[in-house]
Design a protein around this motif. Sequence first.
Motif, mmCIF file in Angstrom:
data_model
loop_
_atom_site.group_PDB
_atom_site.id
_atom_site.type_symbol
_atom_site.label_atom_id
_atom_site.label_comp_id
_atom_site.label_asym_id
_atom_site.label_seq_id
_atom_site.Cartn_x
_atom_site.Cartn_y
_atom_site.Cartn_z
ATOM 1 N N THR A 1 -54.400 57.859 20.364
ATOM 2 C CA THR A 1 -55.206 58.960 20.893
ATOM 3 C C THR A 1 -55.062 59.044 22.409
ATOM 4 O OG1 THR A 1 -57.102 57.451 20.944
ATOM 5 C CG2 THR A 1 -56.890 58.876 19.026
ATOM 6 N N ASP B 1 -61.483 66.095 18.898
ATOM 7 C CA ASP B 1 -60.723 65.837 20.126
ATOM 8 C C ASP B 1 -59.550 66.810 20.226
ATOM 9 O OD1 ASP B 1 -59.545 64.771 22.373
ATOM 10 O OD2 ASP B 1 -59.053 62.849 21.482
ATOM 11 N N THR C 1 -57.447 59.326 24.566
ATOM 12 C CA THR C 1 -58.491 58.553 25.236
ATOM 13 C C THR C 1 -59.001 57.474 24.296
ATOM 14 O OG1 THR C 1 -60.090 60.241 24.551
ATOM 15 C CG2 THR C 1 -59.215 60.401 26.784
ATOM 16 N N SER C 2 -59.930 56.671 24.749
ATOM 17 C CA SER C 2 -60.375 55.500 24.003
ATOM 18 C C SER C 2 -61.890 55.497 23.837
ATOM 19 C CB SER C 2 -59.933 54.230 24.735
ATOM 20 O OG SER C 2 -60.497 54.199 26.034
ATOM 21 N N ILE D 1 -65.211 54.361 25.008
ATOM 22 C CA ILE D 1 -65.652 53.909 26.333
ATOM 23 C C ILE D 1 -67.067 53.335 26.321
ATOM 24 C CG2 ILE D 1 -64.128 55.527 27.529
ATOM 25 C CD1 ILE D 1 -66.619 57.300 28.015
ATOM 26 N N GLY E 1 -63.522 60.327 26.897
ATOM 27 C CA GLY E 1 -63.377 59.366 25.811
ATOM 28 C C GLY E 1 -64.456 59.528 24.768
ATOM 29 N N TYR E 2 -64.608 58.471 23.962
ATOM 30 C CA TYR E 2 -65.521 58.476 22.824
ATOM 31 C C TYR E 2 -66.648 57.464 23.026
ATOM 32 C CZ TYR E 2 -61.513 60.508 20.218
ATOM 33 O OH TYR E 2 -60.463 61.269 19.773
ATOM 34 N N ILE F 1 -67.488 63.875 26.666
ATOM 35 C CA ILE F 1 -67.501 62.671 25.838
ATOM 36 C C ILE F 1 -67.817 63.076 24.404
ATOM 37 C CG2 ILE F 1 -68.659 60.462 25.411
ATOM 38 C CD1 ILE F 1 -69.208 60.300 28.413
#
Length: 210
Positions: A48, A17, A50-51, A53, A34-35, A5
């Motif tokens: 991106t 990332d 991932t998103s 989270i 994710g972030y 993360i």
Amino acid sequence: MERMIIVGAGGLGREIDELAWDDSANGRDWTMAGYLDTRSNALDGYQTRTSVIGDPRTHVPTPNEIFIVAIGDVALKKKLVAPLLSKSARFVSLRTNVRMGSRCKFGSSVFGDRATLSVDVTVGNFAYVGADVIVGHDTVIGDYAHVGPRCFIGGRVKIGPLATVHPMATLAMDVEIGEGATVGAGAVVFGKVAPHTTVLGNPAHKFQFK
């Protein structure tokens, strides 16, 4: 498999990332989860992988999660890392494509692409050493410090905790940058910079905000 993360979904977070996908230091024995960011919409408009989270202030770490921090504002970085540390979050270093000399020591810090560290360098926890930075022998970089891309740092330099050195600055040998001090982009520094002071120019001089 561990879940990585990124703390911080701003520009630096998105850069980290990209770098993390080529990670060798952690053996890629993880998946990107994710972030964490205080802004749930921080990635709006970006495609991106991932998103966002969760929020670093409220996220509860699990045993299979590892964290890297990617926040350029050093004070904000310390503030948002604190609640995760209080919940025993496990932070790791990211050091993809980095050249490290013998006897270097480092904590859970992030190193940009092609950073070069000479021998006997020490880097604390939650520091950031940007892409193409050259760090001379026996240099010490403190906790939460931020060194921007393409800086040159001479031997035996001391960069205090929470200090910021902006891109393409040059720090001569034996320079000391005090805690919380700021070195402007392209500055050439000799001697000592007092804590919580900003210096600019060549040679660097104190800048007084009006």
